[in-house]
Scaffold this motif. Structure first.
Motif, PDB file in Angstrom:
ATOM      1  N   VAL A  37      -1.398   9.970  -1.039  1.00  0.00           N
ATOM      2  CA  VAL A  37      -2.463   9.766  -1.930  1.00  0.00           C
ATOM      3  C   VAL A  37      -3.555   9.817  -1.089  1.00  0.00           C
ATOM      4  O   VAL A  37      -3.880  10.518   0.545  1.00  0.00           O
ATOM      5  CB  VAL A  37      -2.970   7.975  -1.073  1.00  0.00           C
ATOM      6  N   TYR A  90       0.917  -1.420   0.021  1.00  0.00           N
ATOM      7  CA  TYR A  90       0.076   0.132  -0.501  1.00  0.00           C
ATOM      8  C   TYR A  90       0.841   1.212   0.205  1.00  0.00           C
ATOM      9  O   TYR A  90       1.886   1.654   0.339  1.00  0.00           O
ATOM     10  CB  TYR A  90      -0.880   0.395   1.103  1.00  0.00           C
ATOM     11  N   ASP A  91       0.635   2.231  -0.163  1.00  0.00           N
ATOM     12  CA  ASP A  91       1.404   3.792  -0.762  1.00  0.00           C
ATOM     13  C   ASP A  91       1.290   3.894   0.971  1.00  0.00           C
ATOM     14  O   ASP A  91       2.463   5.040   1.027  1.00  0.00           O
ATOM     15  CB  ASP A  91       0.554   4.432  -1.231  1.00  0.00           C
ATOM     16  N   GLU A 151       3.638   7.223  -0.922  1.00  0.00           N
ATOM     17  CA  GLU A 151       3.722   8.509  -1.769  1.00  0.00           C
ATOM     18  C   GLU A 151       1.848   8.948  -1.175  1.00  0.00           C
ATOM     19  O   GLU A 151       1.252   8.029  -1.105  1.00  0.00           O
ATOM     20  CB  GLU A 151       3.876   8.107  -3.401  1.00  0.00           C
ATOM     21  N   LEU A 188      -8.695   9.817  -1.571  1.00  0.00           N
ATOM     22  CA  LEU A 188      -9.516   9.092  -1.612  1.00  0.00           C
ATOM     23  C   LEU A 188     -10.920   9.281  -1.115  1.00  0.00           C
ATOM     24  O   LEU A 188     -10.998  10.132   0.400  1.00  0.00           O
ATOM     25  CB  LEU A 188      -9.502   7.682  -2.238  1.00  0.00           C
ATOM     26  N   SER A 191      -4.033   2.662  -1.455  1.00  0.00           N
ATOM     27  CA  SER A 191      -3.211   2.787  -2.302  1.00  0.00           C
ATOM     28  C   SER A 191      -4.852   3.459  -3.232  1.00  0.00           C
ATOM     29  O   SER A 191      -5.688   3.223  -3.272  1.00  0.00           O
ATOM     30  CB  SER A 191      -3.255   1.768  -2.750  1.00  0.00           C
ATOM     31  N   SER A 192      -3.277   3.879  -4.574  1.00  0.00           N
ATOM     32  CA  SER A 192      -4.716   4.775  -4.916  1.00  0.00           C
ATOM     33  C   SER A 192      -5.490   4.866  -5.855  1.00  0.00           C
ATOM     34  O   SER A 192      -6.337   4.575  -7.042  1.00  0.00           O
ATOM     35  CB  SER A 192      -4.052   6.134  -6.224  1.00  0.00           C
TER      36      SER A 192
END
Length: 373
Positions: A203, A133-134, A201, A205, A230-231
């Motif tokens: 993210v 996962y980011d 990174e 959402l 994660s995206s």
């Protein structure tokens, strides 16, 4: 034969309370390694995965793999008959469709048992691979639950954004906009109150708050919650169940509303201003006029700007006028009104005749009727 004995019976009660409103009927998979469940909600937007390992029970026996279909709401009602300190035992024999629940208090001077009928539930077991996962956030579960509950009074959607500084929760509704930032904090005496962020990174959402608040019902199970994002994947919200397993909730993001929620407020206000200038007589438009086919898309774009009317509405009004002129005579107003209008247009020509009628003693109403005739 399948049988398990759980000394901390209250844990099983908390597990059922956290998922019974999300999933009504589900299959419990019993194997030599543990007691598990995987089920989706009715809209197939959220998924719940539960695992209780066999070593976490005081006694665990499973002669062969078995699937038990159970109505979770009925099972939660049955577990309410037990005390918080009671020892809970579940058992069923091979070839039977009955599940026995036994409750005994620590002093063993009271024992109760309830039998439940098992169900045949058609469900597809999904393989959920372990993913990278980011962003992974570990924070106090009670604070996470309070944040989501507070934001539900503002709007229906929450945007969860993770950066190296912390995690931000944002929501917007008719009454305004709310932003709550929970910063990274590892310098605390109690590790369960720490906030740890593992970031590959940034993210951000959007998610439906009603599902997030439903997941937060598992807060009594653990002092910490783990949020993985994660995206290109659903969000994963995980609560540990003592040292014997976990309960994980998966939720797909609301991609279709991402741009709308992320739109800056000044642009929305500018759209609203231009729309109001372009439609000064919007209130006088006949309610029975059919709206053009493009309007739903326009209303979707500006529905957060107090549902103002689109800028192209003057063209719609011109179309409406053309449609009104081309309507058949059966739907048009009575011929009396056009003739009255024609009488007004020729007022100067008929003025001597009107004065004569006034001199003869006619009333104003009579004059109008004679002019219309």
């Amino acid at each position: 034969m399948f049988e398990l004995r759980l000394v901390q019976g209250n844990l099983l009660k908390k597990v059922l309370e956290s998922i019974k409103d999300l999933v009504k009927d589900a299959n419990f998979d019993c194997s030599s390694t543990g007691f598990s469940l995987q089920a989706m909600d009715s809209s197939h937007v959220a998924l719940v995965a539960l695992l209780l390992r066999s070593e976490g029970f005081e006694h665990y026996r499973c002669d062969c793999n078995r699937t038990m279909g159970i109505n979770l709401e009925n099972m939660a009602k049955a577990l309410k008959c037990s005390g918080n300190d009671d020892i809970i035992t579940l058992k069923t024999d091979d070839g039977t469709d009955m599940l026995t629940l036994m409750f005994e208090n620590p002093s063993q001077d009271k024992i109760a048992d309830i039998e439940m009928k098992l169900m045949d539930i058609d469900s597809e077991h999904l393989g959920i691979p372990e993913s990278e996962y980011d962003a992974i956030v570990r924070m106090p579960s009670d604070e996470f639950a309070k944040i989501c509950k507070d934001l539900s009074s503002i709007g229906d959607t929450v945007v969860i954004a993770v950066t190296k500084e912390g995690i931000r929760f944002s929501s917007r509704g008719d009454i305004g906009t709310a932003n709550i930032v929970w910063r990274k904090n590892t310098s605390v005496d109690n590790p369960e109150q720490a906030t740890v962020i593992e970031l590959q990174e940034p993210v951000a959402l959007p998610f439906a708050l009603r599902y997030i608040n439903s997941f937060a019902k598992a807060t009594p199970l653990s002092n910490q919650v783990t949020i993985s994002m994660s995206s290109d994947q659903p969000i994963v919200i995980e609560y540990k169940v003592a040292d014997m397993g976990y309960i994980r909730f998966y939720l797909a993001p609301k991609i279709e509303e991402d741009e709308e929620l992320a739109a800056p407020a000044p642009q929305v206000e500018e759209t609203k201003t231009n729309t109001e200038v372009a439609t000064p007589n919007a209130e006088s438009k006949p309610p029975e006029v059919e709206k053009p086919a493009e309007e739903p898309e326009i209303m979707e774009i500006v529905k957060d700007a107090n549902r103002s009317k689109p800028a192209e509405e003057p063209e719609v009004i011109e179309v409406v006028k053309v449609e009104k002129e081309s309507k058949p005579s059966a739907e048009s107003k009575p011929e009396v009104e056009p003739r009255a209008l024609e009488g007004q247009m020729n007022e100067d020509e008929s003025k001597p005749e009107v004065e004569k009628q006034v001199a003869d003693g006619h009333t104003n109403g009579d004059i109008e009727v004679m002019g219309m005739e």
